[in-house]
Design an enzyme around this catalytic site. Structure first.
Site, short mmCIF file in Angstrom:
data_model
loop_
_atom_site.label_atom_id
_atom_site.label_comp_id
_atom_site.label_asym_id
_atom_site.label_seq_id
_atom_site.Cartn_x
_atom_site.Cartn_y
_atom_site.Cartn_z
N CYS A 148 7.77 9.84 -0.25
CA CYS A 148 6.76 10.84 0.06
C CYS A 148 6.76 11.84 -1.08
CB CYS A 148 7.05 11.55 1.37
SG CYS A 148 5.87 12.87 1.69
N HIS A 183 11.17 6.60 7.70
CA HIS A 183 11.69 6.64 6.34
C HIS A 183 13.19 6.82 6.42
CE1 HIS A 183 7.97 7.36 3.69
NE2 HIS A 183 7.57 6.86 4.84
N ASN A 237 10.51 4.04 2.46
CA ASN A 237 10.27 3.60 3.83
C ASN A 237 11.46 2.77 4.29
OD1 ASN A 237 7.34 4.28 4.39
ND2 ASN A 237 7.11 3.21 2.45
N ARG A 294 0.84 -1.21 0.00
CA ARG A 294 0.00 0.00 0.00
C ARG A 294 0.88 1.27 0.00
NH1 ARG A 294 -0.99 4.81 1.55
NH2 ARG A 294 -0.31 4.27 3.65
N ASP A 295 1.46 1.59 1.12
CA ASP A 295 2.27 2.81 1.22
C ASP A 295 3.42 2.79 0.22
OD1 ASP A 295 3.39 5.18 2.17
OD2 ASP A 295 4.47 4.20 3.78
N HIS A 331 6.92 4.50 12.36
CA HIS A 331 6.97 4.40 10.89
C HIS A 331 8.07 5.34 10.41
CE1 HIS A 331 4.63 4.00 6.97
NE2 HIS A 331 5.50 4.96 6.70
MG MG Z 1 5.72 5.64 4.66
#
Ligand code: MG
Length: 316
Positions: A246, A215, A255, A19-20, A213
């Protein structure tokens, strides 16, 4: 000397790649490739995988296939923790119809990112999420919250912990089960992680309900993860092959890579339930199938073709 006695015995690696990760790559992949990736990740033992996003297809074309993915994953839904992102009431209705058991809502710590990403103010978006969270809970769904830009924001600079805690408290009041603190542009260093977790502590937010979370934009992902572990966090988000990024961050890398995180955790003797060999195989399969650049240092180091990240064969 490094003292490992303060570290947890087991950690939940929350996989965000399908997803992300894929949402923030330029190329759009088919629902079938995504479903294959999800199945491989589950087979490798990832205990939680974020699989789809019920956003408006015209706004996020990369995620327009949420229903298709859920249809392919239907046989596995009962046995695995699979999470879908839901931005609003319409998204929740779609997710429930598709058989989703856990949703995620995405709040922002800063006004600038709330406007850019949610087209709303921080307060306005929280007002919108409240009923969605409550209705999801009433329908028996688990709810994960996210706060983006917890440490820094491309427009506003450094973000005060108090701003994050304010949003976190509101989401917990509305009924989320777990909250992931996102360093969306990857600017945090370990001291910032300690400061934010301490600020959550002061307001009575239990670390057992928090995830982190990170990065790796500034190369701090693993350091921050280790710091979070030392601070008692036991759920860490990561993305296979370090996919994602992002869209608002200058030269953002992805990530934190799942392979790198699991390598570190297993090296520390921390159990994850992940079969590292299968994870690595999936990572290499993903690169070969999609052509996406693999940003996991561990995957690159253990590449079966001895290719480096540029695709050039190493000379020795
Ligand atoms: Mg992320």
């Amino acid at each position: 000397m490094f003292d490992r006695t303060g570290l947890p015995k087991a950690v939940t690696v929350y996989e965000v790649g399908p997803r992300d990760g894929l949402q923030n790559e330029i190329t759009i992949f088919s629902a079938h490739v995504k479903a294959q990736l999800i199945q491989r990740l589950l087979k490798a033992g990832l205990p939680a995988v974020e699989i789809a996003s019920f956003v408006r297809p015209d706004l996020v074309p990369a995620m327009a296939d949420a229903e298709e993915i859920l249809a392919e994953m239907a046989p596995f839904l009962g046995a695995h923790r699979m999470v879908a992102l839901v931005p609003n009431q319409r998204g929740l209705d779609r997710a429930i119809s598709a058989g989703v058991r856990e949703i995620a809502v995405f709040a922002s710590a800063t006004e600038s990112f709330a406007q850019a990403n949610l087209n709303n103010s921080v307060a306005g978006s929280l007002d919108l999420f409240g009923p969605v969270i409550r209705q999801a809970r009433d329908a028996g769904l688990r709810v994960r919250g996210y706060v983006s830009m917890c440490f820094g924001d491309p427009w506003e600079g450094k973000v005060a912990a108090e701003q994050v805690v304010h949003v976190a408290e509101r989401l917990f009041e509305d009924g989320i089960d777990e909250l992931s603190l996102g360093d969306t542009i990857g600017v945090a260093t370990p001291g910032d992680v300690i400061d934010l977790l301490s600020a959550c502590d002061v307001r009575g937010i239990s670390r057992s309900r928090l995830a982190v979370h990170f990065h790796d934009t500034y190369g701090q992902g693993l350091s921050n993860a280790l710091t979070a572990l030392q601070e008692g966090i036991t759920t860490i988000d990561s993305s296979i092959a370090g996919l994602g990024g992002c869209p608002f961050a200058k030269s953002a890398t992805g990530n934190l890579a799942t392979e790198d995180l699991v390598w570190q955790l297993h090296g520390l003797g921390i159990s994850t339930g992940v079969n590292f060999a299968e994870l690595l195989e999936t990572s290499h399969w993903l690169s070969e199938t999609t052509g996406l650049k693999n940003r996991s240092k561990v995957s690159i180091a253990l590449s079966r073709n001895m290719h480096d990240e540029t695709g050039m064969v190493e000379s020795q």
